[in-house]
Each structure stands twice: as structure tokens, then as C-alpha cells.
Design a protein around this motif. Structure first.
Motif, short mmCIF file in Angstrom:
data_model
loop_
_atom_site.label_atom_id
_atom_site.label_comp_id
_atom_site.label_asym_id
_atom_site.label_seq_id
_atom_site.Cartn_x
_atom_site.Cartn_y
_atom_site.Cartn_z
N GLU A 1 -12.16 6.09 -0.09
CA GLU A 1 -11.60 7.40 0.25
C GLU A 1 -12.57 8.53 -0.08
OE1 GLU A 1 -7.79 7.19 -1.80
OE2 GLU A 1 -6.78 7.40 0.14
N TRP B 1 0.84 -1.20 0.00
CA TRP B 1 0.00 0.00 0.00
C TRP B 1 0.88 1.26 0.00
CZ3 TRP B 1 -0.40 3.61 4.11
CH2 TRP B 1 -1.31 4.65 3.86
N GLN B 2 1.89 1.26 0.84
CA GLN B 2 2.81 2.42 0.91
C GLN B 2 3.50 2.66 -0.43
OE1 GLN B 2 5.20 0.98 4.17
NE2 GLN B 2 4.05 2.12 5.72
N PHE C 1 -3.71 2.00 5.29
CA PHE C 1 -4.83 2.66 4.62
C PHE C 1 -6.02 2.83 5.55
CE2 PHE C 1 -8.93 1.99 2.39
CZ PHE C 1 -8.98 3.21 1.70
N GLN D 1 -10.28 0.96 -2.65
CA GLN D 1 -9.75 1.94 -1.70
C GLN D 1 -10.02 3.36 -2.18
OE1 GLN D 1 -5.63 0.93 -0.88
NE2 GLN D 1 -6.22 -0.63 0.60
N GLN D 2 -9.92 3.58 -3.48
CA GLN D 2 -10.22 4.91 -4.03
C GLN D 2 -11.69 5.28 -3.79
OE1 GLN D 2 -8.97 4.65 -8.12
NE2 GLN D 2 -6.80 4.51 -7.55
#
Length: 276
Positions: free
Chosen positions: A94, A77-78, A126, A90-91
Motif C-alpha cells: 500500500e 481481508w474485509q 485488496f 499488504q501494508q
């Protein structure tokens, strides 16, 4: 000028003519009418992968000799090396101020495909860190609702019903997943036994859901034990502070469904928000 709010519906049912599909459609309509941008993740249609594997990571593993999923996912993820399906979810997450999980109750929990979404999308870094969890969680400005159908009628899920108290059943999902990541958890939307409800009853359920969504952002979240009640150190064992135990010693109920302190459970702790 107020920016447009976004809602995400994480939806899991195999049939487009199911009651769950109807509940999803009602939510899309009600929220769109209010001006929301509504995103839907139709997990079965997407063939979303439920199992957490090395395929979720692009490129080399940090420790190929001993694959530890959580550690590898945090690094990936990083580095921006998560698989495309996870990165897309995840987008969406967010963007969303409100997340609705729409599903049929399977074995007192979510279907495997939603559990896979939880396991794979809510990666460390995240969705949470050891510093950012519960009241201090990453998603503390987002609201979440579990909206689901049951096979059994309501009386089966009571403290004296054959399936036991629905509040106990909901604790792992609402506290252990949603609130752990910081979400303000709103009361669940439970559609009791729609398969054995006449058409007019099913219509009334859907109308009530639509009506609820009109005022959803004004709702108070469910109450949980504040994080400050606990000594969040290894020395303190992440346990309730002595002064908190003392404060609740004379109370008739425990603090929550799980921090019950050996007392009767606070009624409807996981299904009804406390009115101040």
C-alpha cells in the motif's frame, strides 16, 4: 513540499552473495540516494510461506464444509482477519509507488516463494475486484518491474531460440498478475546468464541497472490492449469489440503478445515500451 516516495523490493534468493543479492543492493542504494524510502521483503530470510492454506485466515471460516481460498480470503481481508505475514506485506505494498520483484528465473517463471507471495498477498478486494482490474485496477498509480537473472544466454530466448520468445514467457506474469491488478508495468530488467559472464560483464550489468533506476519514474510503461477495447459483459464474452477487430484487420501485427489476432506478434511487446 513533496512527500517521500516509497519502493518495495520483493526479493527471492537463498544466498546473500548471489548476483540477485547484488542487484537488490544496487537497487536499494540507487533508490535511497534519490531519497526513496526502500522496503525489502527478503522472502527466504523471512521463511515466507508459499502455500495458500486455511492458516492464512484468523478466526472462523465462512464456509468450513467447502473451503474456497479466494472467497474466504476476501472476507478475511474485509474483516481484518488475515494472518500477520500477509497483513504486513499488504501494508508495505500500500505504501509503495514502485515495486521491484528480484529473482532468478525458475522453470520459465518465478520461484515458488514469490508465487506464494502473489497467491497470498494479492487477495481479492485488496488487489483487485471484478470492477477494478487492468486499466481500472486497484494499483493503477503504482509501477512494477520484474528484475531477474536467467540461466541461459539471450539468444536462447528469441523467437528462433531453443527456449522461445521471452515476450511470450513474460506475458502471464506481466499481464496476468501485474497489469491485472492495475500496475503500470515497466520494461523488465533482464540479467542474461550472469553465472557464465566474466566479472567485468557482471559489473557492467549492475551499473546499467543503477543508471536505469535514476530515471525510472520517467519511464513509459509497456503497452497493453486498453480495457475499453473489450465488451466487458457476459453477453459480450469479454471479447474484443467488432470495431476494434476491424481497425486491426489491416495492421501487420496483432495488438499484444496474446491478443495477437492470428497475426505476427508485435516485436518486443513485453520487453520494450513503445516510444510515442
Amino acid at each position: 513540499m513533496q512527500t517521500q516516495k516509497t519502493a518495495l523490493i520483493v526479493y527471492a534468493h537463498q544466498s546473500p552473495v548471489s548476483f540477485n543479492a547484488a542487484a537488490r543492493d544496487v537497487a536499494v542504494q540507487a533508490l535511497t540516494k534519490q531519497g526513496y524510502k526502500v522496503l525489502v521483503s527478503d522472502l527466504y530470510a523471512m521463511k515466507f510461506k508459499a502455500s495458500a492454506t486455511e492458516e492464512d485466515i484468523k478466526g472462523d471460516l465462512k464456509n468450513p464444509e467447502h473451503f474456497i481460498y479466494n472467497n474466504e480470503m476476501m472476507v478475511a481481508w474485509q474483516d481484518g482477519r488475515l494472518s500477520d505475514d500477509i497483513a504486513e506485506e499488504q501494508q508495505k505494498l500500500e505504501q509503495a509507488e514502485l515495486v521491484i520483484f528480484q529473482f532468478p528465473l525458475y522453470w520459465f517463471s518465478v520461484p515458488a516463494i514469490i508465487k506464494g507471495w502473489i497467491d497470498r498477498v494479492l487477495t481479492q478486494g485488496f488487489a483487485f475486484t471484478l470492477q477494478k482490474m487492468y486499466d481500472n485496477g486497484v494499483f493503477k498509480d503504482k509501477k512494477a518491474i520484474l528484475s531477474f537473472t536467467t540461466g541461459g544466454m539471450k539468444s536462447m530466448f528469441t523467437p528462433d531460440g531453443v527456449n522461445g520468445d521471452i515476450n511470450v514467457l513474460l506475458w502471464p506474469l506481466q499481464n496476468g498478475v501485474l497489469r491485472f491488478c492495475g500496475f503500470q508495468v515497466l520494461a523488465p530488467q533482464i540479467f542474461w546468464c550472469p553465472a557464465h559472464t566474466p566479472p567485468e560483464g557482471r559489473s557492467a550489468m549492475l551499473e546499467a541497472w543503477s543508471e536505469r533506476l535514476n530515471g525510472v519514474f520517467a519511464e513509459k510503461p509497456l503497452s497493453f490492449a486498453p480495457t475499453e477495447y473489450f465488451d466487458l459483459t457476459f453477453q459480450g464474452g469479454f471479447s474484443l469489440r467488432p470495431e476494434v477487430k476491424e481497425k486491426y484487420a489491416s495492421e501487420p501485427y496483432g495488438i499484444t503478445t496474446a491478443q495477437h489476432l492470428g497475426k505476427p506478434l508485435p516485436p518486443d511487446n513485453q520487453t520494450t515500451a513503445k516510444q510515442s
